[in-house]
Design a protein around this motif. Structure first.
Motif, PDB file in Angstrom:
ATOM      1  N   LEU A 102       0.866  -1.180   0.000  1.00 45.89           N
ATOM      2  CA  LEU A 102       0.000   0.000   0.000  1.00 45.89           C
ATOM      3  C   LEU A 102       0.904   1.231   0.000  1.00 45.89           C
ATOM      4  N   VAL A 103       0.788   2.056  -1.047  1.00 49.71           N
ATOM      5  CA  VAL A 103       1.657   3.218  -1.222  1.00 49.71           C
ATOM      6  C   VAL A 103       0.800   4.457  -1.434  1.00 49.71           C
ATOM      7  N   ARG A 104       1.203   5.543  -0.762  1.00 49.44           N
ATOM      8  CA  ARG A 104       0.509   6.825  -0.902  1.00 49.44           C
ATOM      9  C   ARG A 104       1.427   7.824  -1.619  1.00 49.44           C
ATOM     10  N   ALA A 105       0.849   8.556  -2.575  1.00 49.28           N
ATOM     11  CA  ALA A 105       1.548   9.648  -3.263  1.00 49.28           C
ATOM     12  C   ALA A 105       0.766  10.934  -3.047  1.00 49.28           C
ATOM     13  N   VAL A 106       1.483  11.990  -2.681  1.00 48.33           N
ATOM     14  CA  VAL A 106       0.887  13.314  -2.506  1.00 48.33           C
ATOM     15  C   VAL A 106       1.697  14.301  -3.329  1.00 48.33           C
ATOM     16  N   VAL A 107       0.998  15.080  -4.161  1.00 43.17           N
ATOM     17  CA  VAL A 107       1.637  15.965  -5.133  1.00 43.17           C
ATOM     18  C   VAL A 107       1.185  17.402  -4.921  1.00 43.17           C
ATOM     19  N   ASP A 108       2.114  18.329  -5.095  1.00 43.56           N
ATOM     20  CA  ASP A 108       1.812  19.758  -5.152  1.00 43.56           C
ATOM     21  C   ASP A 108       2.540  20.321  -6.372  1.00 43.56           C
ATOM     22  N   LEU A 109       1.797  20.874  -7.301  1.00 40.73           N
ATOM     23  CA  LEU A 109       2.395  21.493  -8.492  1.00 40.73           C
ATOM     24  C   LEU A 109       2.906  22.883  -8.114  1.00 40.73           C
ATOM     25  N   SER A 110       3.801  22.913  -7.172  1.00 43.25           N
ATOM     26  CA  SER A 110       4.203  24.126  -6.463  1.00 43.25           C
ATOM     27  C   SER A 110       5.186  25.003  -7.216  1.00 43.25           C
ATOM     28  N   GLY A 111       5.897  24.436  -8.185  1.00 41.76           N
ATOM     29  CA  GLY A 111       7.005  25.163  -8.790  1.00 41.76           C
ATOM     30  C   GLY A 111       8.296  24.974  -8.013  1.00 41.76           C
ATOM     31  N   ARG A 112       8.222  24.252  -6.896  1.00 41.14           N
ATOM     32  CA  ARG A 112       9.393  24.015  -6.046  1.00 41.14           C
ATOM     33  C   ARG A 112       9.689  22.517  -6.028  1.00 41.14           C
ATOM     34  N   PRO A 113      10.814  22.091  -6.600  1.00 39.44           N
ATOM     35  CA  PRO A 113      11.133  20.668  -6.625  1.00 39.44           C
ATOM     36  C   PRO A 113      11.473  20.147  -5.226  1.00 39.44           C
ATOM     37  N   TYR A 114      10.765  19.115  -4.816  1.00 45.34           N
ATOM     38  CA  TYR A 114      11.086  18.432  -3.560  1.00 45.34           C
ATOM     39  C   TYR A 114      10.554  17.009  -3.651  1.00 45.34           C
ATOM     40  N   PHE A 115      11.403  16.048  -3.277  1.00 44.83           N
ATOM     41  CA  PHE A 115      10.990  14.645  -3.301  1.00 44.83           C
ATOM     42  C   PHE A 115      11.282  14.000  -1.956  1.00 44.83           C
ATOM     43  N   HIS A 116      10.244  13.447  -1.354  1.00 44.97           N
ATOM     44  CA  HIS A 116      10.391  12.645  -0.138  1.00 44.97           C
ATOM     45  C   HIS A 116      10.198  11.183  -0.512  1.00 44.97           C
ATOM     46  N   ASP A 117      11.236  10.372  -0.277  1.00 47.63           N
ATOM     47  CA  ASP A 117      11.176   8.949  -0.593  1.00 47.63           C
ATOM     48  C   ASP A 117      10.959   8.167   0.693  1.00 47.63           C
ATOM     49  N   GLY A 118       9.703   7.833   0.941  1.00 49.69           N
ATOM     50  CA  GLY A 118       9.368   7.037   2.110  1.00 49.69           C
ATOM     51  C   GLY A 118       8.919   5.639   1.747  1.00 49.69           C
ATOM     52  N   VAL A 119       9.293   5.168   0.536  1.00 51.59           N
ATOM     53  CA  VAL A 119       8.861   3.836   0.113  1.00 51.59           C
ATOM     54  C   VAL A 119       9.678   2.746   0.824  1.00 51.59           C
ATOM     55  N   ARG A 120      10.956   2.999   1.054  1.00 54.80           N
ATOM     56  CA  ARG A 120      11.811   2.077   1.818  1.00 54.80           C
ATOM     57  C   ARG A 120      11.691   0.646   1.296  1.00 54.80           C
ATOM     58  N   LEU A 121      12.214   0.451   0.098  1.00 54.62           N
ATOM     59  CA  LEU A 121      12.157  -0.880  -0.516  1.00 54.62           C
ATOM     60  C   LEU A 121      13.024  -1.864   0.256  1.00 54.62           C
ATOM     61  N   PRO A 122      12.581  -3.112   0.373  1.00 51.12           N
ATOM     62  CA  PRO A 122      13.316  -4.091   1.175  1.00 51.12           C
ATOM     63  C   PRO A 122      14.691  -4.392   0.583  1.00 51.12           C
ATOM     64  N   PRO A 123      15.744  -4.393   1.415  1.00 49.13           N
ATOM     65  CA  PRO A 123      17.109  -4.596   0.910  1.00 49.13           C
ATOM     66  C   PRO A 123      17.389  -6.017   0.425  1.00 49.13           C
ATOM     67  N   ASP A 124      16.545  -6.973   0.767  1.00 54.53           N
ATOM     68  CA  ASP A 124      16.780  -8.352   0.348  1.00 54.53           C
ATOM     69  C   ASP A 124      16.262  -8.643  -1.062  1.00 54.53           C
ATOM     70  N   GLN A 125      15.705  -7.618  -1.739  1.00 51.46           N
ATOM     71  CA  GLN A 125      15.233  -7.768  -3.123  1.00 51.46           C
ATOM     72  C   GLN A 125      15.852  -6.656  -3.969  1.00 51.46           C
ATOM     73  N   PRO A 126      17.163  -6.743  -4.258  1.00 54.16           N
ATOM     74  CA  PRO A 126      17.852  -5.621  -4.898  1.00 54.16           C
ATOM     75  C   PRO A 126      17.547  -5.428  -6.375  1.00 54.16           C
ATOM     76  N   ARG A 127      17.033  -6.472  -7.070  1.00 47.34           N
ATOM     77  CA  ARG A 127      16.806  -6.349  -8.505  1.00 47.34           C
ATOM     78  C   ARG A 127      15.467  -6.940  -8.903  1.00 47.34           C
ATOM     79  N   LEU A 128      14.863  -6.322  -9.928  1.00 49.49           N
ATOM     80  CA  LEU A 128      13.651  -6.832 -10.567  1.00 49.49           C
ATOM     81  C   LEU A 128      13.973  -6.906 -12.051  1.00 49.49           C
ATOM     82  N   GLY A 129      14.393  -8.065 -12.519  1.00 42.14           N
ATOM     83  CA  GLY A 129      14.896  -8.172 -13.876  1.00 42.14           C
ATOM     84  C   GLY A 129      16.169  -7.353 -13.998  1.00 42.14           C
ATOM     85  N   GLU A 130      16.225  -6.456 -15.005  1.00 40.80           N
ATOM     86  CA  GLU A 130      17.402  -5.582 -15.187  1.00 40.80           C
ATOM     87  C   GLU A 130      17.318  -4.327 -14.304  1.00 40.80           C
TER      88      GLU A 130
END
Length: 197
Positions: A102-130
């Motif tokens: 379950l993932v939530r995305a919140v967007v503001d077309l603010s004109g100000r670039p900012y990215f918060h990465d709170g997905v925290r992908l599991p380290p035991d699955q480093p690759r999906l195909g290439e």
């Protein structure tokens, strides 16, 4: 119709993209990275954007340059297509499940670039195909920079890297779709007290 075409050519990549914000969700994508193609097509489908994108990158090195540069080109195309953002909703939010993820995305077309990465992908699955799972962050960081918007991505639950990544693309697509939609009460006003975004 809000649309744009962007190109980028460096010693590492050559990318051509056509984006229609008010599309029907059609995508023709060729990056040489199968999982990435699938994610971009998913993004277009769930945002109802039409996307044609071809990338030729130095995949013999790794996928990083291609993924980052596609993010830059797609972000620039998004910004160009939206123009001065008059009459838009500006903010968008979507929470998307994919099986246990379950993932939530919140967007503001603010004109100000900012990215918060709170997905925290599991380290035991480093690759999906290439696809190196660390590229999720690199793609969205590049996209946000050129699109000049704020994006918060958060994993609410989930363990499978494929499900989390796909839910992130779908949630972001739907949040962008809401943010870019016309606000029926705003007329052609810029959605900011500053008068510009």
């Amino acid at each position: 119709m809000r649309r744009s075409e962007r190109r980028r050519e460096t010693r590492e990549t050559r990318i051509v993209a056509e984006l229609v914000v008010d599309g029907g969700g059609q995508a023709e994508v060729r990056t040489g990275i199968g999982f990435f193609d699938h994610m971009l097509a998913t993004w277009a489908r769930h945002g109802l954007f039409d996307l044609r994108l071809e990338a030729d990158g130095d995949l013999h090195v790794d996928a990083h340059h291609t993924v980052e540069d596609v993010g830059l080109v797609l972000g620039a195309a998004w910004a160009e297509a939206l123009g001065d953002k008059r009459g838009l909703m500006r903010f968008g939010e979507a929470t998307v499940p994919m099986d246990e993820a379950l993932v939530r995305a919140v967007v503001d077309l603010s004109g100000r670039p900012y990215f918060h990465d709170g997905v925290r992908l599991p380290p035991d699955q480093p690759r999906l195909g290439e696809w190196d799972v660390a590229l999720l962050r690199e793609f969205w960081r590049a996209f946000v920079t050129e699109a000049r918007l704020t994006l918060h991505l958060d994993r609410l639950r989930g363990r499978n890297a494929h499900h989390l990544t796909e839910a992130a693309f779908k949630a972001t697509a739907r949040a962008l779709r809401v943010a870019a939609a016309p606000d029926p009460r705003a007329g052609d006003a810029v959605p900011s007290t500053k008068g510009v975004l």
